[in-house]
Design an enzyme around this catalytic site. Structure first.
Site, PDB file in Angstrom:
ATOM      1  N   SER A  87     -12.829   9.955  38.431  1.00 50.62           N
ATOM      2  CA  SER A  87     -11.508  10.207  37.845  1.00 50.62           C
ATOM      3  C   SER A  87     -11.579   9.935  36.343  1.00 50.62           C
ATOM      4  CB  SER A  87     -10.440   9.301  38.486  1.00 50.62           C
ATOM      5  OG  SER A  87     -10.736   7.930  38.232  1.00 50.62           O
ATOM      6  N   ILE A 118     -11.779   9.693  32.330  1.00 52.07           N
ATOM      7  CA  ILE A 118     -12.649  10.251  31.296  1.00 52.07           C
ATOM      8  C   ILE A 118     -13.926  10.827  31.895  1.00 52.07           C
ATOM      9  CG2 ILE A 118     -13.999   9.702  29.233  1.00 52.07           C
ATOM     10  CD1 ILE A 118     -11.901   7.494  28.635  1.00 52.07           C
ATOM     11  N   ASN A 124     -20.632   6.156  31.418  1.00 50.48           N
ATOM     12  CA  ASN A 124     -19.190   5.978  31.305  1.00 50.48           C
ATOM     13  C   ASN A 124     -18.640   4.912  32.243  1.00 50.48           C
ATOM     14  OD1 ASN A 124     -16.327   6.986  30.669  1.00 50.48           O
ATOM     15  ND2 ASN A 124     -16.463   7.358  32.883  1.00 50.48           N
ATOM     16  N   TYR A 130     -13.474  -8.462  28.994  1.00 54.74           N
ATOM     17  CA  TYR A 130     -13.597  -7.010  28.810  1.00 54.74           C
ATOM     18  C   TYR A 130     -13.846  -6.653  27.353  1.00 54.74           C
ATOM     19  CZ  TYR A 130     -12.452  -2.101  28.409  1.00 54.74           C
ATOM     20  OH  TYR A 130     -12.499  -0.768  28.110  1.00 54.74           O
ATOM     21  N   LYS A 165     -17.229  -4.898  25.628  1.00 57.66           N
ATOM     22  CA  LYS A 165     -17.235  -3.649  24.865  1.00 57.66           C
ATOM     23  C   LYS A 165     -17.773  -3.865  23.448  1.00 57.66           C
ATOM     24  CE  LYS A 165     -15.960  -0.610  27.855  1.00 57.66           C
ATOM     25  NZ  LYS A 165     -16.884   0.479  28.268  1.00 57.66           N
ATOM     26  N   THR A 202      -5.747   6.580  32.688  1.00 56.12           N
ATOM     27  CA  THR A 202      -6.732   6.556  33.769  1.00 56.12           C
ATOM     28  C   THR A 202      -6.308   5.492  34.777  1.00 56.12           C
ATOM     29  OG1 THR A 202      -8.134   4.832  32.785  1.00 56.12           O
ATOM     30  CG2 THR A 202      -8.547   7.114  32.085  1.00 56.12           C
TER      31      THR A 202
END
Length: 253
Positions: free
Chosen positions: A12, A14, A79, A144, A148, A179
């Site tokens: 699902s 991106i 991804n 998180y 990143k 998303t």
């Protein structure tokens, strides 16, 4: 011989939208996700192999690499990613380790063997989904955002290491995107969870086009570009506090 694109986190959002773009350009696909590919058939043509694997684990990455086998990977889209809301002290070790193992460890375990083969052939494109989150520490998404920051940094460094090999590395840095991320991160009651978000299709196109041009990194959206620029000026304590306002449970009520 058909070109091959390997895309993770493709059930699902991106990842699925990037798979559609690759399919439209004639790529055969190997798409991977840790959830069933319920709607991935829509808009995907040509040869499509799907695999359900937890890429936070060594075994999950091995499953995907075995699925690829000896085929030449022309495009790798790394991804797969996992978010996690709430305060760090409230999170179980299993929860925050899963974020790190998915976003960092699993990503590197996948990229290294594929990038080695690309470099040996002298061609290939790698698109890594980072985030503008990597530029700003944020309370209630501490792990998180830190993960990143690693991904954004790694992508830039790897791209430089490979600059004379014929292999390009592009880091896509989106902001909040429409998303399943916020539902899976248990952040639907936050201000950011309830805010207007970018279209996953638009974000995917930004990343795909930047990858084709061999760009090192691309930030999707003017507001996100402004936030990245501001991050270079604002003290980290200010960024963390701004994150609290957006990510604190109940802030969207």
């Amino acid at each position: 011989m058909s070109k091959l694109a390997v895309i993770t986190g493709a059930s699902s959002g991106i990842g699925l939208e990037i798979a559609r773009l690759a399919s439209a350009e004639g790529y055969d696909l190997i798409v991977a996700s840790d959830t069933p590919m319920v709607d991935a058939g829509a808009g995907l043509d040509g040869e499509v192999d799907s695999i359900e694997a937890d890429l936070s684990t060594d075994q999950g990455v091995k499953q995907l690499l075995q699925q690829i086998g000896d085929r030449h990977v022309d495009v790798l889209v790394a991804n797969a990613g996992h978010g996690l809301g709430h305060g760090f002290l409230e999170q179980s070790v299993a929860e925050w380790r899963h974020v790190i193992d998915t976003n960092i460890t699993g990503t590197l375990l996948l990229i290294q063997p594929i990038a080695k083969k690309m470099a040996q052939r002298g061609e290939g494109r790698i698109l890594i989904t980072g985030s503008i989150a990597g530029h700003v520490p944020a309370a209630f998404q501490a792990v998180y955002h830190a993960s990143k920051a690693f991904v954004d940094s790694f992508a830039a460094a790897l791209g430089n290491e490979l600059k004379d090999t014929g292999v390009t590395v592009t880091c896509l840095k989106p902001g909040a995107t429409e998303t399943e991320f916020f539902a899976r991160a248990d952040m639907e009651d936050t201000k950011v969870g309830q805010s207007k978000k970018a279209s996953a299709a638009d974000v995917a196109k930004t990343g795909w086009e930047a990858m084709k041009k061999g760009e090192h990194a691309v930030v999707h959206g003017l507001a996100n570009k402004a936030q990245v620029l501001a991050a270079g000026v604002l003290p980290e304590s200010v960024s963390a506090q701004q994150g609290r306002k957006m990510n604190e449970p109940g802030s969207g009520e």
